[in-house]
Scaffold this active site. Structure first.
Site, PDB file in Angstrom:
ATOM      1  N   GLU A   7     -10.762  11.661 -16.021  1.00  0.00           N
ATOM      2  CA  GLU A   7     -11.799  11.479 -14.989  1.00  0.00           C
ATOM      3  C   GLU A   7     -13.079  12.236 -15.329  1.00  0.00           C
ATOM      4  O   GLU A   7     -14.159  11.850 -14.900  1.00  0.00           O
ATOM      5  CB  GLU A   7     -11.267  11.885 -13.612  1.00  0.00           C
ATOM      6  CG  GLU A   7     -11.028  13.379 -13.368  1.00  0.00           C
ATOM      7  CD  GLU A   7      -9.637  13.855 -13.804  1.00  0.00           C
ATOM      8  OE1 GLU A   7      -9.027  13.198 -14.666  1.00  0.00           O
ATOM      9  OE2 GLU A   7      -9.180  14.902 -13.289  1.00  0.00           O
ATOM     10  N   CYS A  61      -2.419  14.679 -15.825  1.00  0.00           N
ATOM     11  CA  CYS A  61      -1.991  16.074 -15.993  1.00  0.00           C
ATOM     12  C   CYS A  61      -0.665  16.335 -15.278  1.00  0.00           C
ATOM     13  O   CYS A  61       0.378  15.984 -15.793  1.00  0.00           O
ATOM     14  CB  CYS A  61      -3.087  17.020 -15.548  1.00  0.00           C
ATOM     15  SG  CYS A  61      -2.964  18.594 -16.399  1.00  0.00           S
ATOM     16  N   HIS A  70      -7.533  15.207 -18.541  1.00  0.00           N
ATOM     17  CA  HIS A  70      -8.253  14.774 -17.329  1.00  0.00           C
ATOM     18  C   HIS A  70      -9.308  13.740 -17.709  1.00  0.00           C
ATOM     19  O   HIS A  70     -10.491  14.071 -17.841  1.00  0.00           O
ATOM     20  CB  HIS A  70      -8.913  15.985 -16.656  1.00  0.00           C
ATOM     21  CG  HIS A  70      -7.932  16.874 -15.979  1.00  0.00           C
ATOM     22  ND1 HIS A  70      -7.501  16.664 -14.697  1.00  0.00           N
ATOM     23  CD2 HIS A  70      -7.265  17.958 -16.426  1.00  0.00           C
ATOM     24  CE1 HIS A  70      -6.621  17.586 -14.366  1.00  0.00           C
ATOM     25  NE2 HIS A  70      -6.465  18.388 -15.404  1.00  0.00           N
TER      26      HIS A  70
END
Ligand code: GLN
Length: 549
Positions: free
Chosen positions: A528, A395, A526
């Protein structure tokens, strides 16, 4: 089958792992062949977690539909290895807001609107909606805070009412703590007894007690808790401290919690299907790999700005990124250590970058907002780009990588993001068209580009090779984007835009060709949030593999 509910409530004190206990129980019941759903009821008044400071409250986790929630939802998805719906998250703020909005719209027909029944019923409706939306057999609700808190009383009321209406379909699990005071040297059960007594004041009684403690409970302690708290002895589950949170489900199963919970909900301990069996064996394998010898030990620099309050909160602010790194390393049979780099220290002395990357094999720049520390981050990205050190930007980490490239390779010295420098000459990163009004009117909560979006990957690119796909879906949380008028020039100089929104208008991923750099990849999303213990994320896998070379 009737929907079943398990309320998980904390006793004695917070921070003993109620969320992990909830997630672990969820996984265990899922491996028994039931459809499980995990719900969090948070007592605070914020309407979502999006506007909370990460150093105070930990990371903001984004659900697929875009709701900004707290890190517990991340743990739920990671343990269950499934996406869950945003209906599974509620705060007192959301609940009260809904009730008050309804009252303002004459939804209560002129009645006096009160906490009970109106707020309580709004909560029950939300629990039931979460069950329906997820089509679950068993819904596990974790009530935030601990027994006796003033703030979570309405959630307790909701649990009590549901139990009254359907006693066989609702059970209560208390996650308690048994301290062993140094001076006494004995594990004490009194605080747990007091917590249960206090729970009784709400008209609730535990069916299970998960007893957190430094070491495992002995038979005597189990018996004491059983007798004094009036809970069957087999329903007292020992939960000692362990090395990794991912050991917890395996540990719980030593006390056969799954079978016992099914029994108390009058559910069959059915023969699990192949999928459930695989889920459990994958999990056990993953846990075994965490503890097994590593073929290489890696060290990654992570540079960020949510650092100010010491190690504890720092790890909380980037929880999903850290977990994603661990999953990828575990899969590659590597150990991974994170070196936290405060970008302000780099701003003071660029020279330390050399030392940092003598120790570290890679750099990760996670998401972030605002000005602090940005120059230090830009310097670090420049260093790893020039020195061919593996880089993953997330990001803000992608936006800053594009700015660094524009400044130093394109020679546009006054290139920046308008988030930081509104009047810069080259607005390489600019506010998204759809966000302009939000910024003027200061409608900041829940108004970013949030949730899952599809992204088209360039054929033959590094990212398409990693994902093994042409189109991928990732979660987002940002207000700014790459300014398309610079894309042509950046590509001409070697920065490839390898992922774009389906309509081609938004730049979603960048990379440098393998001939220029071993691994320089960044994404506007994102990743993750979609990395799971038994299925680590391709971009993190790519980073770790590059670091191992
Ligand atoms: N601050 C940047 C934006 O709003 C990046 C956000 C992030 O890293 N999550 O676009």
């Amino acid at each position: 089958m009737k929907s079943k509910y398990i309320f998980v409530i904390g006793g004695v004190m917070s921070g003993v792992g109620k969320g992990i206990a909830t997630s672990s129980l969820g996984l265990i019941l899922k491996t028994k062949g039931y459809k499980v759903n995990l719900v969090k009821a948070d007592p605070y008044l914020n309407v979502d977690a999006g506007t909370m400071n990460p150093t105070e409250h930990g990371e903001v986790f984004v659900m697929k539909e875009g709701l900004e929630t707290d890190q517990d939802m991340g743990n739920y998805e990671r343990f269950l290895n499934q996406d869950i719906s945003q209906a599974n998250y509620m705060t007192s703020g959301m609940v009260y807001k809904a009730v008050i909005d309804r009252e303002r719209a004459l939804g209560y027909g002129g009645k006096c609107v009160e906490a009970i029944p109106h707020v309580r019923d709004e909560i029950i409706n939300r629990f039931q909606k979460a069950t329906k939306e997820n089509g679950s057999d068993i819904t596990i609700v974790e009530i935030g805070g601990t027994i006796g808190d003033f703030q979570n009383a309405m959630f307790m009321e909701a649990a009590k009412t549901m139990k009254l209406q359907s006693p066989k379909d609702v059970i209560v699990v208390v996650v308690s703590y048994l301290p062993t005071p140094g001076a006494i040297g004995e594990m004490k059960s009194k605080p747990t007894q007091n917590a249960v007594r206090e729970l009784n004041c709400y008209g609730l009684h535990p069916d299970f007690i998960i007893a957190r403690s430094e070491v495992a409970l002995d038979a005597k302690r189990k018996e004491k808790i059983s007798i004094s708290c009036n809970v069957p002895i087999e329903n007292v589950i020992s939960a000692p401290d362990i090395k990794s949170i991912y050991d917890v489900p395996v540990n719980f199963e030593k006390d056969k919690i799954g079978e016992l919970v099914l029994k108390s909900l009058s559910l069959k301990n059915k023969k699990p299907d192949a999928q459930s069996v695989k889920l459990w064996s994958d999990w056990k394998n993953f846990v075994k790999n965490i503890h097994s010898n590593k073929i290489k030990n890696l060290r990654i620099a992570m540079i960020g700005k949510y650092f100010d309050t010491g190690d504890f909160t720092l790890t909380d602010s980037y929880l999903s990124v850290i977990e994603a790194l661990k999953f990828a390393a575990t899969k590659a049979k590597a150990g991974i250590e994170i070196e936290w780099v405060d970008s302000k220290t780099i701003e003071k002395n660029h020279g330390i970058l050399k030392d940092i990357f003598k120790r570290c094999n890679g750099l990760i720049v996670p998401g972030g907002f605002g000005t602090t520390g940005v120059d230090g981050i830009l310097k670090s990205i420049e260093f790893v780009r020039k020195n061919k050190i593996p880089y993953l930007g997330i990001c803000y980490g992608m936006q800053l990588a594009v700015i660094e490239y524009a400044q130093n390779v394109l020679g546009l010295k006054d290139a920046h993001t308008t988030e930081i420098n509104k009047n810069c000459e080259h607005k390489i990163i600019d506010i998204m068209e759809s966000q302009k009004e939000n910024l003027v009117k200061l409608t900041m909560g829940g108004s970013m580009r949030l949730g899952s979006f599809r992204c088209k990957l360039l054929k033959g690119s590094i990212v398409s090779g990693l994902y093994k796909a042409d189109i991928v879906t990732e979660r987002h949380r940002h207000r700014y984007e790459v300014n398309n008028s610079y894309v042509f020039d950046l590509e001409k100089k070697g920065l490839l835009f390898s992922g774009k929104s389906i309509d081609g208008k938004l730049m979603e991923m960048i990379e440098l060709g393998k001939s220029i750099h071993p691994f320089f990849v960044a994404t506007q999303s994102h990743p993750e949030f979609l990395s799971r213990p038994t299925s680590s994320h391709p971009l993190f896998d790519g980073l770790v593999r590059a670091m191992m070379r």
